[in-house]
Write a protein that holds these residues in place. Structure first.
Motif, PDB file in Angstrom:
ATOM      1  N   THR A   3      73.370 -38.396 -55.843  1.00  0.00           N
ATOM      2  CA  THR A   3      72.390 -38.071 -54.786  1.00  0.00           C
ATOM      3  C   THR A   3      72.671 -36.678 -54.253  1.00  0.00           C
ATOM      4  OG1 THR A   3      71.973 -40.418 -54.298  1.00  0.00           O
ATOM      5  CG2 THR A   3      71.535 -38.727 -52.803  1.00  0.00           C
ATOM      6  N   VAL A  41      77.292 -38.824 -52.825  1.00  0.00           N
ATOM      7  CA  VAL A  41      76.376 -37.657 -52.073  1.00  0.00           C
ATOM      8  C   VAL A  41      77.081 -36.227 -51.983  1.00  0.00           C
ATOM      9  CG1 VAL A  41      74.980 -37.134 -50.104  1.00  0.00           C
ATOM     10  CG2 VAL A  41      75.117 -39.637 -50.869  1.00  0.00           C
ATOM     11  N   LEU A  60      66.203 -35.641 -49.822  1.00  0.00           N
ATOM     12  CA  LEU A  60      66.888 -36.540 -50.416  1.00  0.00           C
ATOM     13  C   LEU A  60      66.417 -36.762 -51.965  1.00  0.00           C
ATOM     14  CD1 LEU A  60      67.953 -39.329 -48.158  1.00  0.00           C
ATOM     15  CD2 LEU A  60      69.895 -37.845 -49.245  1.00  0.00           C
ATOM     16  N   SER A  61      67.348 -36.656 -52.941  1.00  0.00           N
ATOM     17  CA  SER A  61      66.682 -36.813 -54.325  1.00  0.00           C
ATOM     18  C   SER A  61      67.975 -37.154 -55.237  1.00  0.00           C
ATOM     19  CB  SER A  61      66.089 -35.497 -54.862  1.00  0.00           C
ATOM     20  OG  SER A  61      67.123 -34.421 -55.034  1.00  0.00           O
ATOM     21  N   LYS A  62      67.604 -37.904 -56.308  1.00  0.00           N
ATOM     22  CA  LYS A  62      68.421 -38.116 -57.525  1.00  0.00           C
ATOM     23  C   LYS A  62      67.723 -38.073 -58.846  1.00  0.00           C
ATOM     24  CE  LYS A  62      69.229 -42.987 -56.510  1.00  0.00           C
ATOM     25  NZ  LYS A  62      70.213 -43.738 -56.022  1.00  0.00           N
ATOM     26  N   SER A  67      62.028 -39.013 -54.390  1.00  0.00           N
ATOM     27  CA  SER A  67      62.641 -38.181 -53.369  1.00  0.00           C
ATOM     28  C   SER A  67      61.981 -38.201 -52.133  1.00  0.00           C
ATOM     29  CB  SER A  67      62.650 -36.693 -53.961  1.00  0.00           C
ATOM     30  OG  SER A  67      63.186 -36.871 -55.225  1.00  0.00           O
ATOM     31  N   ALA A  85      71.549 -41.296 -46.103  1.00  0.00           N
ATOM     32  CA  ALA A  85      71.760 -40.675 -47.394  1.00  0.00           C
ATOM     33  C   ALA A  85      72.772 -41.726 -48.077  1.00  0.00           C
ATOM     34  CB  ALA A  85      72.775 -39.351 -47.456  1.00  0.00           C
ATOM     35  N   TYR A  88      70.449 -44.476 -49.464  1.00  0.00           N
ATOM     36  CA  TYR A  88      69.614 -43.890 -50.568  1.00  0.00           C
ATOM     37  C   TYR A  88      70.451 -43.898 -51.846  1.00  0.00           C
ATOM     38  CZ  TYR A  88      67.037 -40.424 -53.191  1.00  0.00           C
ATOM     39  OH  TYR A  88      66.238 -39.768 -54.208  1.00  0.00           O
ATOM     40  N   ALA A  89      71.662 -43.363 -51.675  1.00  0.00           N
ATOM     41  CA  ALA A  89      72.459 -43.263 -52.968  1.00  0.00           C
ATOM     42  C   ALA A  89      72.705 -44.481 -53.476  1.00  0.00           C
ATOM     43  CB  ALA A  89      73.824 -42.571 -52.491  1.00  0.00           C
ATOM     44  N   GLY A  94      65.664 -45.043 -55.478  1.00  0.00           N
ATOM     45  CA  GLY A  94      65.521 -44.140 -54.232  1.00  0.00           C
ATOM     46  C   GLY A  94      64.724 -44.860 -53.203  1.00  0.00           C
TER      47      GLY A  94
END
Length: 123
Positions: A3, A41, A60-62, A67, A85, A88-89, A94
């Motif tokens: 992430t 992260v 936040l993205s991966k 996202s 975060a 999310y990770a 997501g």
């Protein structure tokens, strides 16, 4: 790849910033990187998230996941940002269940962006 938490370091939070004073976005980035990053992260400062009218912004993205862009953030939100975060990770796609998101992530979302490439089942 894990992430990434992007922080807009050029953000002025919609206010004039006197010459030589740090921008609110840079202050937010410094505060976030002063704390240990959640597992998986990485925190990266970027020049602009084009959310200038919404105060300090992060994203936040991966890979392969939704996202998010969040705004109207302040230094007081640092613990909630790091908590969000981490949550999310810990997801595959997501998507953190709404009730499990920190309040700033529930109320201050600017955008939700589909994963790329979009999973075939969603097309």
């Amino acid at each position: 790849m894990g992430t990434t938490l992007y922080v807009c370091t050029t953000c002025k939070a919609g206010e004039p910033v006197p010459e030589g004073d740090p921008r609110p976005g840079a202050q937010l980035h410094a505060a976030l990187t002063a704390e240990p990053a959640p597992d998986g992260v990485r925190i990266i400062g970027v020049e602009c998230l084009s959310a200038c009218n919404t105060g300090c912004a992060i994203s936040l993205s991966k890979p392969g996941a939704w996202s998010y862009v969040y705004g109207r953030l302040t230094l007081d939100d640092v613990p909630a940002i790091l908590e969000g975060a981490a949550k999310y990770a810990a997801t595959q796609d997501g998507i953190v269940p709404w009730r499990d998101r920190p309040t700033v992530f529930r109320k201050q979302s600017i955008a939700r962006i589909p994963p790329h490439p979009l999973p075939e089942a969603a097309e």
